[in-house]
Scaffold this motif. Structure first.
Motif, PDB file in Angstrom:
ATOM      1  N   VAL A   1      -5.098  -5.010   0.170  1.00  0.00           N
ATOM      2  CA  VAL A   1      -4.798  -3.651   0.478  1.00  0.00           C
ATOM      3  C   VAL A   1      -4.510  -3.193  -0.707  1.00  0.00           C
ATOM      4  O   VAL A   1      -3.667  -3.680  -1.542  1.00  0.00           O
ATOM      5  CB  VAL A   1      -3.252  -3.753   1.190  1.00  0.00           C
ATOM      6  CG1 VAL A   1      -2.642  -2.147   1.383  1.00  0.00           C
ATOM      7  CG2 VAL A   1      -3.476  -4.336   2.652  1.00  0.00           C
ATOM      8  N   ASP A   2      -5.062  -2.050  -1.245  1.00  0.00           N
ATOM      9  CA  ASP A   2      -5.043  -1.369  -2.332  1.00  0.00           C
ATOM     10  C   ASP A   2      -4.069  -0.341  -2.449  1.00  0.00           C
ATOM     11  O   ASP A   2      -3.624   0.042  -1.243  1.00  0.00           O
ATOM     12  CB  ASP A   2      -6.514  -0.679  -2.745  1.00  0.00           C
ATOM     13  CG  ASP A   2      -6.995  -0.383  -3.990  1.00  0.00           C
ATOM     14  OD1 ASP A   2      -5.883  -0.545  -5.033  1.00  0.00           O
ATOM     15  OD2 ASP A   2      -8.104  -0.140  -4.291  1.00  0.00           O
ATOM     16  N   ASP A   3      -3.680   0.173  -3.823  1.00  0.00           N
ATOM     17  CA  ASP A   3      -2.589   1.044  -3.812  1.00  0.00           C
ATOM     18  C   ASP A   3      -1.247   1.045  -2.954  1.00  0.00           C
ATOM     19  O   ASP A   3      -0.787   2.022  -2.465  1.00  0.00           O
ATOM     20  CB  ASP A   3      -3.285   2.735  -3.397  1.00  0.00           C
ATOM     21  CG  ASP A   3      -4.355   2.892  -4.337  1.00  0.00           C
ATOM     22  OD1 ASP A   3      -4.628   2.058  -5.144  1.00  0.00           O
ATOM     23  OD2 ASP A   3      -5.242   3.464  -3.948  1.00  0.00           O
ATOM     24  N   PHE A   4      -0.738  -0.067  -2.684  1.00  0.00           N
ATOM     25  CA  PHE A   4       0.406  -0.366  -1.998  1.00  0.00           C
ATOM     26  C   PHE A   4       1.273   0.250  -2.464  1.00  0.00           C
ATOM     27  O   PHE A   4       1.735   0.377  -3.729  1.00  0.00           O
ATOM     28  CB  PHE A   4       0.470  -1.943  -1.725  1.00  0.00           C
ATOM     29  CG  PHE A   4       1.758  -2.110  -0.776  1.00  0.00           C
ATOM     30  CD1 PHE A   4       1.482  -2.040   0.810  1.00  0.00           C
ATOM     31  CD2 PHE A   4       3.067  -2.089  -1.118  1.00  0.00           C
ATOM     32  CE1 PHE A   4       2.197  -2.419   1.579  1.00  0.00           C
ATOM     33  CE2 PHE A   4       4.068  -2.392   0.027  1.00  0.00           C
ATOM     34  CZ  PHE A   4       3.784  -2.342   1.139  1.00  0.00           C
TER      35      PHE A   4
ATOM     36  N   ILE B   1       0.070  -3.847  -5.623  1.00  0.00           N
ATOM     37  CA  ILE B   1       1.121  -2.869  -5.902  1.00  0.00           C
ATOM     38  C   ILE B   1       0.472  -1.809  -6.866  1.00  0.00           C
ATOM     39  O   ILE B   1       0.021  -2.034  -7.709  1.00  0.00           O
ATOM     40  CB  ILE B   1       2.208  -3.408  -6.574  1.00  0.00           C
ATOM     41  CG1 ILE B   1       2.685  -4.750  -5.938  1.00  0.00           C
ATOM     42  CG2 ILE B   1       3.354  -2.438  -6.671  1.00  0.00           C
ATOM     43  CD1 ILE B   1       3.818  -5.444  -6.605  1.00  0.00           C
ATOM     44  N   ASP B   2       0.778  -0.400  -6.093  1.00  0.00           N
ATOM     45  CA  ASP B   2      -0.005   0.486  -7.047  1.00  0.00           C
ATOM     46  C   ASP B   2       0.563   0.761  -8.403  1.00  0.00           C
ATOM     47  O   ASP B   2       1.725   0.550  -8.641  1.00  0.00           O
ATOM     48  CB  ASP B   2       0.371   1.751  -6.128  1.00  0.00           C
ATOM     49  CG  ASP B   2      -0.267   3.089  -6.915  1.00  0.00           C
ATOM     50  OD1 ASP B   2      -1.688   3.076  -6.478  1.00  0.00           O
ATOM     51  OD2 ASP B   2       0.135   4.027  -7.328  1.00  0.00           O
ATOM     52  N   GLN B   3      -0.415   1.276  -9.279  1.00  0.00           N
ATOM     53  CA  GLN B   3      -0.035   1.196 -10.448  1.00  0.00           C
ATOM     54  C   GLN B   3       1.042   2.233 -10.912  1.00  0.00           C
ATOM     55  O   GLN B   3       1.947   2.030 -11.897  1.00  0.00           O
ATOM     56  CB  GLN B   3      -1.246   1.570 -11.317  1.00  0.00           C
ATOM     57  CG  GLN B   3      -1.963   2.925 -11.122  1.00  0.00           C
ATOM     58  CD  GLN B   3      -3.298   2.956 -11.949  1.00  0.00           C
ATOM     59  OE1 GLN B   3      -4.267   2.432 -11.620  1.00  0.00           O
ATOM     60  NE2 GLN B   3      -3.406   4.011 -12.326  1.00  0.00           N
TER      61      GLN B   3
ATOM     62  N   ALA C   1      -0.318  -6.736  -9.303  1.00  0.00           N
ATOM     63  CA  ALA C   1       0.123  -5.708  -9.780  1.00  0.00           C
ATOM     64  C   ALA C   1      -1.243  -4.953 -10.599  1.00  0.00           C
ATOM     65  O   ALA C   1      -1.717  -5.527 -11.435  1.00  0.00           O
ATOM     66  CB  ALA C   1       1.377  -5.884 -10.861  1.00  0.00           C
ATOM     67  N   GLU C   2      -1.271  -3.590 -10.155  1.00  0.00           N
ATOM     68  CA  GLU C   2      -2.393  -2.768 -10.480  1.00  0.00           C
ATOM     69  C   GLU C   2      -1.817  -2.105 -11.842  1.00  0.00           C
ATOM     70  O   GLU C   2      -0.691  -1.551 -11.872  1.00  0.00           O
ATOM     71  CB  GLU C   2      -2.778  -1.871  -9.717  1.00  0.00           C
ATOM     72  CG  GLU C   2      -3.459  -2.191  -8.538  1.00  0.00           C
ATOM     73  CD  GLU C   2      -4.322  -1.257  -7.918  1.00  0.00           C
ATOM     74  OE1 GLU C   2      -5.256  -0.648  -8.145  1.00  0.00           O
ATOM     75  OE2 GLU C   2      -3.578  -0.705  -6.969  1.00  0.00           O
ATOM     76  N   GLY C   3      -2.701  -1.643 -12.941  1.00  0.00           N
ATOM     77  CA  GLY C   3      -2.054  -1.001 -13.715  1.00  0.00           C
ATOM     78  C   GLY C   3      -1.079  -1.272 -14.875  1.00  0.00           C
ATOM     79  O   GLY C   3      -0.401  -0.637 -15.617  1.00  0.00           O
TER      80      GLY C   3
HETATM   81 MG    MG Z   1      -5.537   0.861  -6.643  1.00  0.00          MG
END
Ligand code: MG
Ligand code: C2E
Ligand code: MG
Ligand code: MG
Length: 287
Positions: free
Chosen positions: A186-189, A209-211, A243-245
Motif C-alpha cells: 500500500v503506497d502513500d499510507f 508510510i507517506d513521505q 518509510a518513504e521520502g
Molecule cells: Mg508513495
C-alpha cells in the motif's frame, strides 16, 4: 440578466477578465498538446523507467527497487509523473503505458538476477484504472512469463484510493495476485481516505508510510507519534513497514529506533537510470 452582468464585469475589470480567459485557453491547449503527445510518447521512445533503491534497515542492504516512470518530452524536457499520469488516466493511455512499465520492470529485474544480483525485487506502481480492468491479472501473468521473473520478486504498489473503490472486487484481485506469488504494498499510507478496516480486510504484505509524515520527523512532534503508531500497528499485523521520502540521517535514526523495517528516499539515492543500479547495489552490500 446575464449579458448585463458580463458587460458590467468587463467594464469594471477588463484586464483581469482578458487575462483570466487567456490563461484558461493556454491551460486547455497545453493540456490538449500533452494529451496528444502522450499517446505517441511510447512509440517515440520518450518514456523511461528509473529505479529508486529500498534498503533493509537492519542489514543495510538494498533488496528492491521501485520503478518510477519518466517522460522526456522532446520540446519541454522532463515532465513529472504527477502531471502526466493523471492525463494518461483520463485518456485511457494509462493501460498501454502501465503494461509497458510492468513488462520493462520485470524484464530488467530478470536481467539483474542473471548478472548476479539475484535477490532483487521490483516494485511497480499500478493505477486504479489499470487495476480494475478485467484482464489485469492476465497482463501480470504475461509479464512474468515473458520476462521469466520469479513472481515473488514482483511487488505491486496500490494506493489507498484503489482499496476503497469496490472492496469485494479489489480483495478478489489482490487474492489472485497473491495466488500468483506476487506481493502487495500500500503506497502513500496515511494520505487519502485512510481506513483501518482495510488493513484488516486486505491481505497486504508491505505498507509504505507517506513521505509527508517523514518530512518533519523529529523526536516529539505529532508526525513522530503517528509514524511510531503505524510501525507498531504493522508489527502486530505482521506487515512489513517502509518509510518513504527519507532524506536525513536523523530521520533514519528515528525510524530505526521506532522499529521500522525498510526505507526509501534521497538519503540513500534519488531514482536513477537502470545502468546505474549495479554500482548502487554494490555500495549497499555492507556487513
Ligand atoms: Mg508513495
Ligand atoms: P510514489 O509511488 O509515492 O513514488 C515516490 C515519489 O517520491 C517519487 O516521485 C520519488 O521520486 C519521490 N521521492 C523519493 N524519495 C524522495 C525523497 O527523499 N524526497 C522527496 N521529496 N521525494 C522523494 P516521482 O518519481 O515524481 O513519482 C510521483 C508519483 O507518480 C509516484 O508516487 C506514483 O504515484 C506516480 N508514478 C510514478 N511512476 C508511475 C508508474 O509507472 N505508474 C503509475 N501508475 N504511477 C506512477
Ligand atoms: Mg510508489
Ligand atoms: Mg504517490
Amino acid at each position: 440578466n446575464a449579458n448585463l452582468a458580463l458587460h458590467k464585469a468587463k467594464r469594471s475589470g477588463r484586464n483581469s477578465i482578458q487575462f483570466f480567459t487567456g490563461d484558461m485557453n493556454a491551460m486547455i491547449s497545453e493540456r490538449l498538446e500533452l494529451e496528444n503527445h502522450l499517446r505517441k510518447a511510447l512509440s517515440l521512445n520518450e518514456l523511461e523507467v528509473y529505479y529508486q533503491p529500498q534498503i533493509d534497515i537492519e542489514s543495510g542492504r538494498v533488496f528492491a527497487f521501485e520503478a518510477l516512470l519518466r517522460w522526456k518530452h522532446t520540446k519541454r524536457g522532463m515532465i513529472p509523473p504527477n502531471i502526466f499520469i493523471p492525463i494518461a488516466e483520463d485518456t485511457g493511455v494509462i493501460n498501454e503505458i502501465g503494461y509497458w512499465v510492468l513488462l520493462e520492470a520485470c524484464t530488467q529485474t530478470r536481467q539483474w538476477h542473471e548478472s548476479g544480483m539475484n535477490d532483487l525485487s521490483v516494485c511497480v506502481n499500478v493505477s486504479g484504472i489499470q487495476f480494475q480492468r478485467p484482464d489485469f491479472i492476465d497482463e501480470v501473468k504475461a509479464c512474468l512469463e515473458t520476462s521469466g521473473l520469479e513472481s515473488s520478486f514482483l511487488h505491486i504498489e496500490l494506493t489507498e484510493s484503489i482499496m476503497l473503490e469496490d472492496v469485494e472486487h479489489t480483495i478478489k484481485i489482490i487474492n489472485q495476485l497473491k495466488g500468483l506469488g506476487v506481493k502487495i504494498s500500500v503506497d502513500d499510507f496515511g494520505t487519502g481516505y485512510s481506513s483501518l478496516s482495510y488493513l484488516r480486510d486486505f491481505p497486504i504484505d508491505i505498507l509504505k508510510i507517506d513521505q509527508s509524515f517523514i518530512r518533519n520527523l523529529e523526536d516529539s512532534n505529532p508526525d513522530a507519534a503517528i509514524v511510531r503508531a503505524i510501525i507498531t500497528m504493522c508489527e502486530g499485523l505482521n506487515v512489513t513497514v517502509l518509510a518513504e521520502g527519507v532524506e536525513t540521517e536523523q530521520q533514519l535514526k528515528t525510524l530505526q529506533q521506532f522499529g521500522c523495517n525498510q526505507i526509501q528516499g534521497y538519503y540513500i539515492s534519488k531514482p536513477v537510470k537502470a545502468v546505474e543500479i549495479k554500482g548502487l547495489y554494490k555500495n549497499f552490500q555492507m556487513n
